[in-house]
Write a protein that holds these residues in place. Structure first.
Motif, short mmCIF file in Angstrom:
data_model
loop_
_atom_site.label_atom_id
_atom_site.label_comp_id
_atom_site.label_asym_id
_atom_site.label_seq_id
_atom_site.Cartn_x
_atom_site.Cartn_y
_atom_site.Cartn_z
N ARG A 18 -63.36 19.45 19.46
CA ARG A 18 -63.52 20.90 19.23
C ARG A 18 -64.59 21.18 18.18
O ARG A 18 -65.28 22.18 18.25
CB ARG A 18 -62.19 21.52 18.84
N ARG A 19 -64.73 20.29 17.22
CA ARG A 19 -65.73 20.47 16.17
C ARG A 19 -67.15 20.20 16.68
O ARG A 19 -68.09 20.85 16.27
CB ARG A 19 -65.40 19.53 15.00
N ASN A 20 -67.28 19.26 17.62
CA ASN A 20 -68.61 18.81 18.03
C ASN A 20 -69.05 19.24 19.43
O ASN A 20 -70.16 18.93 19.84
CB ASN A 20 -68.68 17.29 17.93
N HIS A 21 -68.17 19.92 20.17
CA HIS A 21 -68.51 20.31 21.54
C HIS A 21 -68.06 21.75 21.77
O HIS A 21 -66.98 22.14 21.35
CB HIS A 21 -67.84 19.38 22.56
N ASP A 22 -68.88 22.51 22.48
CA ASP A 22 -68.58 23.92 22.72
C ASP A 22 -67.97 24.13 24.10
O ASP A 22 -68.68 24.36 25.07
CB ASP A 22 -69.85 24.77 22.60
N GLY A 23 -66.66 24.02 24.19
CA GLY A 23 -65.97 24.38 25.42
C GLY A 23 -65.95 23.32 26.50
O GLY A 23 -65.08 23.34 27.36
N GLU A 24 -66.92 22.40 26.51
CA GLU A 24 -66.96 21.34 27.52
C GLU A 24 -67.30 20.01 26.87
O GLU A 24 -68.08 19.95 25.93
CB GLU A 24 -68.03 21.64 28.58
N VAL A 25 -66.70 18.96 27.41
CA VAL A 25 -66.96 17.62 26.90
C VAL A 25 -66.89 16.64 28.07
O VAL A 25 -66.06 16.79 28.97
CB VAL A 25 -65.96 17.24 25.78
N ASP A 26 -67.77 15.66 28.07
CA ASP A 26 -67.75 14.63 29.11
C ASP A 26 -66.54 13.72 28.92
O ASP A 26 -66.17 13.39 27.79
CB ASP A 26 -69.02 13.77 29.06
#
Length: 159
Positions: free
Chosen positions: A96-104
């Protein structure tokens, strides 16, 4: 809250405290019907986080999916449910800290591997053997050498 033993709908909170992560409340409950005791966790619902899978499809982030994967890898190991929950909380915070709404999904897998390497080496190897889909024994041997170096470095730093 439904009792996991008898499915009765009413229970009383007998203890409530903040979990280690500071974002979760741990509650001990007792069923009004059968008096069984069980634990629940309460946390703020975050903005939905989507996981982008290898094939490009998207699905909602699931703590349960990670918990189940780690739990299977940690069977008969000295890893508690609380240890797993704490690791998942750290993983989710990182995402949540390093990705905006989407993560691989690969990012999540790597974060899980990092947490497991610190938690329990055998659980790490078990998880990695499924997650990385090893093609031959040489790949497993490389992983074992990698984890052995990490463990030795940790032991040296503690001296």
């Amino acid at each position: 809250m439904r009792c996991p033993k008898c499915q009765h709908n009413k229970s009383n909170v007998i203890d409530s405290r903040q979990a280690e992560d500071g974002n979760t409340i741990r509650r001990r409950r007792e069923c009004d019907a059968c008096h069984a005791r069980f634990t629940t966790f309460e946390r703020v619902e975050e903005v939905p986080l989507l996981v982008v899978k290898k094939d490009g499809t998207r699905e909602q982030f699931s703590r349960d999916k990670i918990f189940n994967g780690i739990s299977m890898s940690a069977q008969k190991r000295p890893v508690s449910s609380e240890d797993i929950e704490n690791a998942i909380t750290r993983i989710e915070k990182n995402i949540r800290r390093n990705h905006d709404g989407e993560v691989d999904s690969e990012v999540i897998g790597n974060l899980v591997m990092k947490e497991l390497a610190d938690l329990d080496e055998i659980t790490y190897v078990r998880f990695a053997s499924v997650y990385r889909s090893f093609k031959d024994v040489d790949e497993i041997e490389e992983l074992l050498q990698e984890i052995t170096k990490t463990v030795r470095a940790k032991k040296e730093s503690k001296k």
